[in-house]
Write an enzyme that holds these catalytic residues in place. Structure first.
Site, PDB file in Angstrom:
ATOM      1  N   GLY A  60      -9.391  51.857  67.303  1.00  0.00           N
ATOM      2  CA  GLY A  60      -8.080  51.949  67.304  1.00  0.00           C
ATOM      3  C   GLY A  60      -7.604  51.447  65.753  1.00  0.00           C
ATOM      4  N   GLY A  97      -5.966  55.561  63.201  1.00  0.00           N
ATOM      5  CA  GLY A  97      -5.768  54.638  62.091  1.00  0.00           C
ATOM      6  C   GLY A  97      -5.021  53.576  62.244  1.00  0.00           C
ATOM      7  N   ASN A 138      -5.041  64.422  64.095  1.00  0.00           N
ATOM      8  CA  ASN A 138      -5.933  65.325  64.130  1.00  0.00           C
ATOM      9  C   ASN A 138      -5.942  66.096  65.320  1.00  0.00           C
ATOM     10  OD1 ASN A 138      -8.576  65.305  65.780  1.00  0.00           O
ATOM     11  ND2 ASN A 138      -7.772  63.308  65.614  1.00  0.00           N
ATOM     12  N   LYS A 184     -20.462  64.217  67.977  1.00  0.00           N
ATOM     13  CA  LYS A 184     -19.327  65.189  68.180  1.00  0.00           C
ATOM     14  C   LYS A 184     -19.179  65.605  69.842  1.00  0.00           C
ATOM     15  CE  LYS A 184     -16.945  68.873  66.130  1.00  0.00           C
ATOM     16  NZ  LYS A 184     -15.930  68.094  66.188  1.00  0.00           N
ATOM     17  N   THR A 221      -6.850  58.474  70.957  1.00  0.00           N
ATOM     18  CA  THR A 221      -5.679  58.658  70.073  1.00  0.00           C
ATOM     19  C   THR A 221      -4.374  58.855  70.713  1.00  0.00           C
ATOM     20  OG1 THR A 221      -6.037  61.240  69.796  1.00  0.00           O
ATOM     21  CG2 THR A 221      -7.179  59.684  68.072  1.00  0.00           C
ATOM     22  N   CYS A 241      -8.989  65.552  77.880  1.00  0.00           N
ATOM     23  CA  CYS A 241      -9.162  66.929  77.907  1.00  0.00           C
ATOM     24  C   CYS A 241      -8.151  67.388  78.919  1.00  0.00           C
ATOM     25  CB  CYS A 241     -10.582  67.443  78.076  1.00  0.00           C
ATOM     26  SG  CYS A 241     -11.605  66.992  76.836  1.00  0.00           S
ATOM     27  N   ASN A 288     -21.002  62.587  73.691  1.00  0.00           N
ATOM     28  CA  ASN A 288     -19.586  62.669  74.058  1.00  0.00           C
ATOM     29  C   ASN A 288     -19.510  63.782  74.757  1.00  0.00           C
ATOM     30  OD1 ASN A 288     -16.649  63.690  73.503  1.00  0.00           O
ATOM     31  ND2 ASN A 288     -16.592  61.703  73.142  1.00  0.00           N
ATOM     32  N   THR A 302     -11.530  56.376  61.704  1.00  0.00           N
ATOM     33  CA  THR A 302     -10.654  56.972  60.692  1.00  0.00           C
ATOM     34  C   THR A 302     -11.120  56.331  59.270  1.00  0.00           C
ATOM     35  OG1 THR A 302      -8.802  57.431  62.032  1.00  0.00           O
ATOM     36  CG2 THR A 302      -8.459  57.418  59.478  1.00  0.00           C
ATOM     37  N   LEU A 345     -11.955  70.384  69.646  1.00  0.00           N
ATOM     38  CA  LEU A 345     -13.334  70.313  70.218  1.00  0.00           C
ATOM     39  C   LEU A 345     -14.161  71.250  69.649  1.00  0.00           C
ATOM     40  CD1 LEU A 345     -12.595  69.353  74.166  1.00  0.00           C
ATOM     41  CD2 LEU A 345     -13.504  67.856  72.114  1.00  0.00           C
TER      42      LEU A 345
END
Length: 322
Positions: free
Chosen positions: A252, A223, A76, A52, A199, A136, A106, A275, A80
Site C-alpha cells: 500500500g 499509491g 483503478n 494477474k 485497495t 470480489c 492470484n 503502483t 478482473l
C-alpha cells in the site's frame, strides 16, 4: 532457484525462499511477461511475482475509463480482465522462467465454488503459492464482497484450503470494520499467510458533465495516499498473526526503501510493490540497495531481523480527560 540463505535481503516466507522481501503485486505486471520487455529489469530484483487475477472463465473487464490518476495515487477498476484458468495454466505458465524468481497465482471469483475450482487448477501447476482475492463480490449474496464479511471470508479460505496443499495467502480488504477479527477467522479456516491490504474504495468526478470518471463509478485507490492506512492495518493483523507464525506481505503506497522498512517494522515479512512500478519499472533494484544500506548502517545481518520490531509509545491521557 539457487540458495539465497547468505544474502541479507533473503526472507523465508511460508517455507519459500525469497531472494528479497519485495513482491510484485497482482495486476501490476500482467502475467509476468510485461516487465521482461523493459530494458534493465530483472526478475531477480523481486522475491516473488504475483500474477494477474484469474477466474474460472475469461472476463473482458469493466468499461472504460478503468484507470485515473489522483493526488498521490491511482484509481483503478479493471474488472478482473483475464483469459480464464484454462489458458493461464496451459499457455501462459509454460512460458514463465521459474528459475529466476517465484510466481504466486492470484485467484478471484464470484462464488465459493469458483474460488475452489480455480485454486484446484493451480494446485496442479508449478506455481509456488496461491493468493486469494476475497475482495470480489459474492453474486449469490447480492453482491457483498467476500472480504467484508468475516464468515464469508472464512468460507472462501476453507474451500481453497481443501483444494490445495500449496501455501495459501489471503488478501485482506481494508474496507471492513474489523480486519484483525477477519484475519483471526481466516487463520482458523486454514490460511498460511496474508497480503495486507487491498485497495481502498474511491471515486473521481468529472465536474463538467457531473458523472464519475471511472466507468464502473468507483474504483480501488492505491499509491502513497493509502500508505498510513496500510501500515496501521499491517500492524493490527500482525498482532493476531505473531503467535501463529503467520507471515504478512505488507502493501500500500510503497515507493522507496524507507517505506519498505516501515512495513517490515510494523510486522510484514515481505512487502509488495505495485503502483510505483507504473512510473519507475526499475524501482525494485533501487529499493534493494536502500535496504542493504540500512542493514549495514544498523549492523543487521538479515532483513528478517526487522519484522515486528515496532516499539509502541505509551501515551498518557491528557489531564482534562479528553
Amino acid at each position: 532457484m539457487t540458495s539465497t540463505t547468505d544474502s541479507p535481503l533473503a526472507v523465508e516466507f511460508c517455507g519459500l525462499d525469497f531472494t528479497t522481501p519485495l513482491v510484485l503485486l497482482s495486476g501490476c505486471v500482467g502475467f509476468g511477461e510485461e516487465y521482461t520487455r523493459v530494458k534493465g529489469f530483472s526478475n531477480r530484483d523481486a522475491g516473488a511475482i504475483c500474477l494477474k487475477g484469474t477466474t474460472l472463465k475469461p472476463r473482458l473487464g469493466n468499461q472504460p475509463h478503468r484507470i485515473y490518476e489522483t493526488p498521490d495515487g491511482m484509481l483503478n477498476a479493471i474488472g478482473l480482465q483475464n483469459p480464464g484458468i484454462d489458458k493461464v495454466v496451459r499457455e501462459i505458465l509454460p512460458t514463465l522462467d521459474f528459475s529466476e524468481t517465484l510466481f504466486i497465482a492470484n485467484v478471484s471469483g464470484s462464488s465459493i465454488e469458483e474460488y475452489e475450482e480455480v485454486t484446484r487448477r493451480f494446485d496442479n501447476s508449478p506455481i509456488s503459492a496461491i493468493e486469494i482475492n476475497i475482495s470480489c463480490p459474492n453474486v449469490k449474496e447480492g453482491g457483498i464482497a467476500f472480504g467484508n464479511d468475516p464468515a464469508m471470508s472464512a468460507k472462501v479460505v476453507e474451500a481453497c484450503r481443501r483444494a490445495t496443499n500449496k501455501p495459501l495467502i489471503t488478501k485482506l480488504s481494508p474496507n471492513q470494520t474489523d480486519i484483525a477479527g477477519n484475519a483471526k477467522g481466516c487463520i482458523e479456516a486454514g490460511t498460511d499467510a496474508f497480503a495486507v491490504i487491498n485497495t481502498l474504495m474511491g471515486m473521481a468526478i468529472n465536474i463538467e458533465n457531473r458523472s464519475p470518471i471511472i466507468g464502473n463509478n468507483q474504483g480501488g485507490l492505491s499509491g502513497p495516499a493509502i500508505k498510513p492506512v496500510a501500515l496501521l492495518k499491517v500492524h493490527q493483523v500482525y498482532r493476531v498473526c505473531r503467535d501463529h507464525g503467520i507471515p504478512i506481505i505488507g502493501q500500500g503506497g510503497i515507493t522507496c526503501a524507507e517505506d519498505v522498512l516501515e512495513f517490515l517494522i510494523a510486522g510484514a515479512t515481505a512487502v509488495g510493490i505495485g503502483t510505483a512500478l507504473f512510473y519507475d519499472p526499475l524501482i525494485c533494484g533501487k529499493i534493494n540497495q536502500g535496504i542493504k544500506s540500512y542493514l549495514e548502517r544498523h549492523e543487521l545481518q538479515s532483513v528478517m531481523q526487522l519484522t515486528g520490531t515496532l516499539r509502541l509509545n505509551s501515551p498518557k491521557l491528557p489531564r482534562c480527560g479528553c
